[in-house]
Design an enzyme around this catalytic site. Structure first.
Site, mmCIF file in Angstrom:
data_model
loop_
_atom_site.group_PDB
_atom_site.id
_atom_site.type_symbol
_atom_site.label_atom_id
_atom_site.label_comp_id
_atom_site.label_asym_id
_atom_site.label_seq_id
_atom_site.Cartn_x
_atom_site.Cartn_y
_atom_site.Cartn_z
ATOM 1 N N SER A 1 0.896 -1.201 0.057
ATOM 2 C CA SER A 1 0.063 0.091 0.084
ATOM 3 C C SER A 1 0.739 1.323 -0.082
ATOM 4 O O SER A 1 1.632 1.438 -0.839
ATOM 5 C CB SER A 1 -0.997 -0.267 1.044
ATOM 6 O OG SER A 1 -2.138 1.023 1.068
ATOM 7 N N ASP B 1 -0.706 -4.774 -3.366
ATOM 8 C CA ASP B 1 -1.944 -4.275 -3.330
ATOM 9 C C ASP B 1 -1.917 -2.645 -3.469
ATOM 10 O O ASP B 1 -2.849 -2.115 -2.504
ATOM 11 C CB ASP B 1 -2.822 -5.041 -2.088
ATOM 12 C CG ASP B 1 -4.186 -5.069 -2.516
ATOM 13 O OD1 ASP B 1 -4.644 -5.431 -3.791
ATOM 14 O OD2 ASP B 1 -5.071 -4.878 -1.647
ATOM 15 N N HIS C 1 -7.230 -6.001 1.929
ATOM 16 C CA HIS C 1 -6.000 -5.573 1.683
ATOM 17 C C HIS C 1 -4.695 -5.728 2.218
ATOM 18 O O HIS C 1 -3.929 -5.541 1.550
ATOM 19 C CB HIS C 1 -6.470 -3.987 1.919
ATOM 20 C CG HIS C 1 -5.430 -2.868 1.497
ATOM 21 N ND1 HIS C 1 -5.220 -2.873 0.488
ATOM 22 C CD2 HIS C 1 -4.816 -1.993 2.180
ATOM 23 C CE1 HIS C 1 -3.960 -1.676 0.187
ATOM 24 N NE2 HIS C 1 -4.078 -1.425 1.426
#
Length: 321
Positions: A170, A195, A307
């Protein structure tokens, strides 16, 4: 290193890592919510102060006896998390890597965890790229000058140095991409991003603000923090939550647009070997979809998880890495 990935010979995800039907929170009892120490997953932890600055970074390490003729993996966590979100992945890589050719280091980014800087609120991408490049290069200097690793100026000795592979989730993924594009990291070999994709990240910024607004700023106890992370599906793995959620304050966090702007182009322009791990194809933007079809990077999909892939399904990133 990446041979198994490119041959498509990876084993399936361990089904025990994913809970179906009844939610994980419904399956757990009150006694299941407890914390464990980082030392169950890492060999050691220490603070590193960058020369000429007031910035001291908390790092966690494993396989610290590896100083040359191998790989150095550096892990960067996502926004609002800490290095300990990598605990299970690092532990599984260490146990699988019997020949011990891989050294691993995770660090708390500024404004996160136990890292203390001259300006903890400055999370601009330029500042975090500086942190990343300076810390990794200084860490390599420590290995080669103080720990007996390969060093020197001649070409033969240079080849003995650890090949650096940076892994980011991220926010951390944005940092490693943009740092890689500057060519500032010595001996950079590979780039692994988990991700985060420019197009979908920018589209999600508005909804992310409302999600963060509902996130508790603090908890009465670590136990309450772990409970919340599971019940809210923030983390879908109780073992990971027990080690990664060791703090109860400073849960506030925000996102900046500059983290994600130009991300796809910079990812594709990197000269390092590239691997993108996503929770689903819906996260791919148009530029990356076309590039993936052209074979410009390796794409791995790990469906059925959230996530925070490295916490939810640690066997997935471990196998792919």
């Amino acid at each position: 290193m990446f041979r198994g990935i490119y041959k498509g010979s990876l084993p399936p995800i361990d089904p025990s890592s994913i809970h179906h039907g009844e939610s994980l929170a419904d399956q757990l009892q009150d006694k299941d919510y407890y914390s464990v120490g980082w030392n169950q997953y890492f060999d050691q932890s220490r603070d590193i102060k960058l020369p000429g600055t007031e910035n001291t970074f908390r790092i966690y390490e494993s396989n610290v006896d590896v100083v040359d003729n191998g790989y150095l993996f550096v892990f960067l966590h996502g926004g609002g998390y800490t290095s300990l979100s990598w605990s299970l992945v690092v532990d599984k890589i260490k146990k699988k890597n019997l020949e011990k050719k891989v050294r691993m280091m995770c660090y708390d980014c500024r404004g996160h965890g136990e890292t203390k800087t001259s300006d903890d609120s400055n999370l601009s991408i330029e500042t975090m790229v500086d942190d990343c490049a300076n810390l990794i290069n200084y860490y390599q200097d420590i290995i080669y000058k103080n720990e007996g690793g390969g060093g020197g100026n001649d070409d033969d000795d240079q080849k003995e140095r650890l090949k650096v592979i940076i892994v980011g989730h991220s926010m951390g993924g944005s940092v490693v991409i943009k740092t890689s594009s500057t060519n500032r990291i010595n001996n950079l070999f590979g780039l692994i991003v988990i991700d985060v994709v420019e197009g979908t990240a920018l589209l999600a910024l508005s909804s992310m603000k409302s999600i963060l607004a509902k996130r508790p700023k603090s908890f009465d106890s670590v136990k309450d923090a772990i409970k919340w992370s599971i019940s809210s599906n923030t983390v879908k793995n109780i073992e990971s939550a027990r080690v990664s959620l060791y703090f109860i304050n400073n849960f506030f966090f925000f996102f900046l647009t500059d983290w994600f702007s130009g991300l796809s182009k910079e990812f594709l322009s990197s000269m390092a070997l590239k691997l993108l791990i996503l929770a689903g194809t819906d996260r791919l933007d148009r530029e990356l979809t076309i590039a993936q079809m052209q074979g410009k990077f390796q794409l791995i999909l790990l469906p059925l998880c959230g996530h925070v892939i490295q916490e939810d399904v640690p066997t997935g990133p471990k196998i792919n890495i």
